[in-house]
Write a protein that holds these residues in place. Structure first.
Motif, PDB file in Angstrom:
ATOM      1  N   CYS A  75      53.973  36.662  62.969  1.00  0.00           N
ATOM      2  CA  CYS A  75      54.140  37.054  61.573  1.00  0.00           C
ATOM      3  C   CYS A  75      52.920  36.622  60.788  1.00  0.00           C
ATOM      4  CB  CYS A  75      55.377  36.383  60.983  1.00  0.00           C
ATOM      5  SG  CYS A  75      56.887  36.709  61.889  1.00  0.00           S
ATOM      6  N   SER A  76      52.575  37.397  59.791  1.00  0.00           N
ATOM      7  CA  SER A  76      51.476  37.036  58.896  1.00  0.00           C
ATOM      8  C   SER A  76      51.742  37.627  57.519  1.00  0.00           C
ATOM      9  CB  SER A  76      50.136  37.537  59.444  1.00  0.00           C
ATOM     10  OG  SER A  76      50.161  38.932  59.594  1.00  0.00           O
ATOM     11  N   LEU A  77      51.115  37.025  56.520  1.00  0.00           N
ATOM     12  CA  LEU A  77      51.231  37.566  55.163  1.00  0.00           C
ATOM     13  C   LEU A  77      50.320  38.772  55.032  1.00  0.00           C
ATOM     14  CD1 LEU A  77      51.219  34.484  52.729  1.00  0.00           C
ATOM     15  CD2 LEU A  77      53.148  35.876  53.454  1.00  0.00           C
ATOM     16  N   THR A  78      50.788  39.777  54.358  1.00  0.00           N
ATOM     17  CA  THR A  78      49.956  40.931  54.036  1.00  0.00           C
ATOM     18  C   THR A  78      49.108  40.562  52.812  1.00  0.00           C
ATOM     19  OG1 THR A  78      51.599  41.837  52.520  1.00  0.00           O
ATOM     20  CG2 THR A  78      51.730  42.540  54.843  1.00  0.00           C
ATOM     21  N   THR A  79      48.190  41.415  52.462  1.00  0.00           N
ATOM     22  CA  THR A  79      47.380  41.185  51.261  1.00  0.00           C
ATOM     23  C   THR A  79      48.276  41.109  50.031  1.00  0.00           C
ATOM     24  OG1 THR A  79      45.516  42.349  52.266  1.00  0.00           O
ATOM     25  CG2 THR A  79      45.481  42.098  49.877  1.00  0.00           C
ATOM     26  N   SER A  80      49.251  42.014  49.934  1.00  0.00           N
ATOM     27  CA  SER A  80      50.149  41.960  48.777  1.00  0.00           C
ATOM     28  C   SER A  80      51.055  40.737  48.850  1.00  0.00           C
ATOM     29  CB  SER A  80      50.961  43.249  48.639  1.00  0.00           C
ATOM     30  OG  SER A  80      51.750  43.469  49.770  1.00  0.00           O
ATOM     31  N   GLY A  81      51.372  40.263  50.048  1.00  0.00           N
ATOM     32  CA  GLY A  81      52.158  39.041  50.195  1.00  0.00           C
ATOM     33  C   GLY A  81      51.393  37.819  49.709  1.00  0.00           C
ATOM     34  N   ARG A  82      50.116  37.745  50.055  1.00  0.00           N
ATOM     35  CA  ARG A  82      49.282  36.627  49.575  1.00  0.00           C
ATOM     36  C   ARG A  82      49.174  36.659  48.048  1.00  0.00           C
ATOM     37  NH1 ARG A  82      47.327  33.471  53.256  1.00  0.00           N
ATOM     38  NH2 ARG A  82      47.151  34.242  55.378  1.00  0.00           N
ATOM     39  N   LYS A  83      49.000  37.873  47.519  1.00  0.00           N
ATOM     40  CA  LYS A  83      48.891  38.016  46.063  1.00  0.00           C
ATOM     41  C   LYS A  83      50.205  37.616  45.384  1.00  0.00           C
ATOM     42  CE  LYS A  83      47.640  41.362  42.524  1.00  0.00           C
ATOM     43  NZ  LYS A  83      48.592  42.209  41.858  1.00  0.00           N
ATOM     44  N   ALA A  84      51.321  38.107  45.911  1.00  0.00           N
ATOM     45  CA  ALA A  84      52.631  37.789  45.330  1.00  0.00           C
ATOM     46  C   ALA A  84      52.901  36.286  45.387  1.00  0.00           C
ATOM     47  CB  ALA A  84      53.737  38.547  46.061  1.00  0.00           C
ATOM     48  N   PHE A  85      52.542  35.653  46.500  1.00  0.00           N
ATOM     49  CA  PHE A  85      52.780  34.219  46.642  1.00  0.00           C
ATOM     50  C   PHE A  85      51.897  33.427  45.681  1.00  0.00           C
ATOM     51  CE2 PHE A  85      52.507  30.104  48.997  1.00  0.00           C
ATOM     52  CZ  PHE A  85      53.847  29.776  48.887  1.00  0.00           C
ATOM     53  N   SER A  86      50.660  33.839  45.544  1.00  0.00           N
ATOM     54  CA  SER A  86      49.744  33.180  44.610  1.00  0.00           C
ATOM     55  C   SER A  86      50.243  33.323  43.171  1.00  0.00           C
ATOM     56  CB  SER A  86      48.344  33.790  44.750  1.00  0.00           C
ATOM     57  OG  SER A  86      47.465  33.221  43.823  1.00  0.00           O
ATOM     58  N   GLU A  87      50.691  34.507  42.804  1.00  0.00           N
ATOM     59  CA  GLU A  87      51.222  34.728  41.455  1.00  0.00           C
ATOM     60  C   GLU A  87      52.497  33.912  41.234  1.00  0.00           C
ATOM     61  OE1 GLU A  87      51.619  38.977  41.227  1.00  0.00           O
ATOM     62  OE2 GLU A  87      49.466  39.267  40.888  1.00  0.00           O
ATOM     63  N   TYR A  88      53.329  33.841  42.251  1.00  0.00           N
ATOM     64  CA  TYR A  88      54.561  33.058  42.175  1.00  0.00           C
ATOM     65  C   TYR A  88      54.223  31.583  41.927  1.00  0.00           C
ATOM     66  CZ  TYR A  88      58.834  30.719  43.603  1.00  0.00           C
ATOM     67  OH  TYR A  88      59.944  29.916  43.632  1.00  0.00           O
TER      68      TYR A  88
END
Length: 104
Positions: A75-88
């Motif tokens: 499993c890995s974070l997608t680009t949008s996953g990294r962005k969403a996590f950073s914003e969170y």
């Protein structure tokens, strides 16, 4: 304290198990399913359910391959996953900062 900040928290990420999964994936390029399961102390079914939710949101990608003739799921974070996590995290930091200012 601004109640709107709480409403803006990403509910997909905010659930504690999914936040834990995303935290671990944010710290690495990819992790094996079994590595995540063992580190988080989750059952296969529970982890699968949370990963599917994160996949559906576009935050996590899952790859299946073979290593030494054994199946390997990573499993890995997608680009949008990294962005969403950073914003969170930024929003959560702002909430904590507001709370500290209110308690002064």
């Amino acid at each position: 304290m601004n109640a709107d900040s709480f409403q803006r928290l990403d509910k997909v990420v905010h659930e504690k198990s999914r936040m834990a999964i995303m935290s671990m994936l944010a710290a690495s390029t990819e992790l094996s399913f079994t590595g995540l399961r063992n580190s988080l102390g989750m059952t296969d079914g529970n982890l699968t359910t949370h990963i599917r939710t994160l996949q559906k949101a576009g935050y996590v990608s899952v790859s299946k391959s073979f290593r030494e003739n054994r199946p390997l799921t990573t499993c890995s974070l997608t680009t949008s996953g990294r962005k969403a996590f950073s914003e969170y995290l930024s929003l959560l930091e702002g909430i904590v900062k507001q709370a500290k200012q209110c308690n002064k």
